[in-house]
Design a protein around this motif. Structure first.
Motif: not given
Ligand SMILES: [Cu+2]
Length: 476
Positions: A407-409, A458-460, A463-465
């Motif tokens: 689940a991504h913010p 972006h994803c918050h 690392m994903h960002m």
């Molecule tokens: Cu994410």
């Protein structure tokens, strides 16, 4: 007897948090300096130590010697200057999260904001809007360095006072959820599965079974700068109404929060009043999200307000709520099973949807043990030169397709998102800047392109960002 035991706030705004009447100080700021709106602020970036508990002191980078940094209180529409000095060896960016301000002061390198140079300084000048619970934090890349970016202590609340809208609360508390000393792991340590009950329309027919790369995890947690039990309890009396401003300042993970025997009456999400305030047993905040909620204190005892997951709570993510004249070990009982759902705070869906559509498809490219996964938006890495070009004044329906097992913010800078559909449910009136899109889930949000300039999405999760989960929106 402490001040907070006998002082009463005359009135507190539901969302704008403006104090009215003769009492102009918060219970949490005995000097009152943090609770008077100002126009000039100073942030000094430098190494600091944080004492989570006795004998548990860590070193990080922070603002003004503390983490969280000072609470910045501004008045909506009144121009401010934030003077930042950088006593570190790397360029820094201060992002003002949830504000509708120009790209050159928003605090994102991708949007063209100039850096605060190493051992130099820079002033950000802008007119704060909209009113509500906002926050500020560093916006540098971390990549493989877990001592940079949002893994550090560089974050704090930013409160924008709006028109006077007094609430009726006895106490007000600002609580930032944090994790510390992050590390890389190949173990899947996610606890988002608490919410994995909804539809998964984006789940592929054939799952990618290649071994995933490393994620970032932490076992050490705090609320503000203290681990559970190490700080002062929140002292309450039966019948009091206590307003909490929660912020998930984690770089890593969505978090849940519960207070046994009590309900959270949610009045604002990401600082924006919700159309339908409603009580819930468990809060969920993705990194970057804020919730304003009040609690009626009607269950005398000594309680732990904390994460429902034992490992997280026992790792420090909690704070004691102590009723007057109660002396015992703080109690924890698991909350009733509940799923977080933005739509319970929303209105019925509006009959007209924007005709201009944008779609974003998110995928994770597993890289295997010891490596970092890559993320793509619409099959491409950053920066997306021509994919997302906005026409000024146009309202868009932006649909997020989360084809990943997490689940991504999702955060859009400089704009506000109105949730139109999530978990397969249509809704309206819930205004956010960060939306957690469930595992293999889909969400649609509406926004008006009325903030010309580069706009970062972006994803918050840091690392994903850093590894591709971002895109730049432009105006034509
Ligand atoms: Cu994410």
């Amino acid at each position: 007897m402490e001040r907070r035991d006998f002082l009463k706030i005359a009135g507190v705004a539901a969302a704008g948090s403006r104090l009215v009447g003769q009492q102009t100080q918060s219970f949490l700021a005995p000097t009152g300096t943090q609770d008077v709106a100002k126009t000039e602020f100073t942030l000094k970036i430098a190494p600091i130590t944080v004492e989570l508990a006795p004998n548990r002191i860590l070193s990080t980078i922070g603002y003004n010697g503390v983490s969280p940094g000072p609470r910045l209180r501004m008045k909506e529409g009144v121009p401010v200057t934030v003077n930042v000095t950088n006593d570190t060896d790397v360029p820094e960016f201060v992002h003002f999260h949830g504000l509708l301000i120009p790209s050159d002061v928003d605090g994102a390198e991708e949007e063209g904001t100039p850096p605060v140079p190493p051992h130099g300084s820079r002033s950000y000048r802008f007119t704060p809007t909209p009113a509500g619970t906002r926050w500020y934090h560093t916006h540098t890349m971390s990549m493989e360095d877990l001592h940079r970016g949002s893994y550090t202590g560089m974050f704090g609340f930013l409160i924008i006072e709006g028109a006077n809208n007094p609430g009726n609360f006895d106490q007000e508390h600002y609580l930032a959820l944090r994790d510390w000393e992050p590390y890389f792991t190949n173990m899947f340590m996610d606890n988002d599965d608490l919410d994995a009950t909804g539809p998964q329309p984006e789940k592929p027919a054939v799952l990618d079974t290649r071994p995933a790369g490393m994620e970032v995890a932490s076992d050490i947690f705090s609320i503000n700068d203290k681990a559970l039990g190490a700080g002062e309890p929140i002292r309450v009396k039966p019948g009091e109404r206590v307003l909490f401003h929660f912020l998930n300042a984690s770089a890593i993970e969505n978090r849940h929060l519960a207070l046994p025997g009590h309900k959270f009456n949610v009045i604002a999400l990401d600082g924006n009043p919700v159309p339908v305030p409603a009580p819930v047993d468990v809060l969920m905040l993705g990194p970057g999200e804020r919730i304003d909620a009040w609690v009626e204190m009607k269950q005398p005892g000594v309680w732990i307000m904390g994460a429902p997951e034992d490992m997280v709570r026992e790792g420090g993510l909690g704070i004691v709520v102590e009723y007057a004249n109660q002396r015992r070990t703080p109690q924890w009982t698991p909350p009733p099973k509940s799923s977080w759902d933005y739509t319970i705070f929303g209105k019925p869906p509006s009959q007209t949807a924007p005709t201009e559509k944008l779609d974003m498809v998110f995928e994770k490219v597993p890289r295997g043990a010891g490596k970092f996964n890559q993320f793509t938006v619409n099959g491409k890495p950053y920066p997306h030169e021509q994919e997302f070009v906005l026409k000024q004044g146009t309202r868009y329906r932006l649909t997020f397709h989360n084809r990943t097992d997490d689940a991504h913010p999702l955060h859009l800078h400089r704009h506000q998102l109105e949730i139109a559909e999530i978990y397969g449910k249509p809704t309206s009136g819930v205004i956010k800047d960060t939306v957690v899109v469930p595992t293999f889930g889909r969400a649609s949000v509406d926004f008006t392109a009325d903030q010309p300039g580069m706009t970062l999405f972006h994803c918050h999760i840091q690392m994903h960002m850093d590894y591709g989960f971002k895109a730049l929106l432009r105006y034509s």
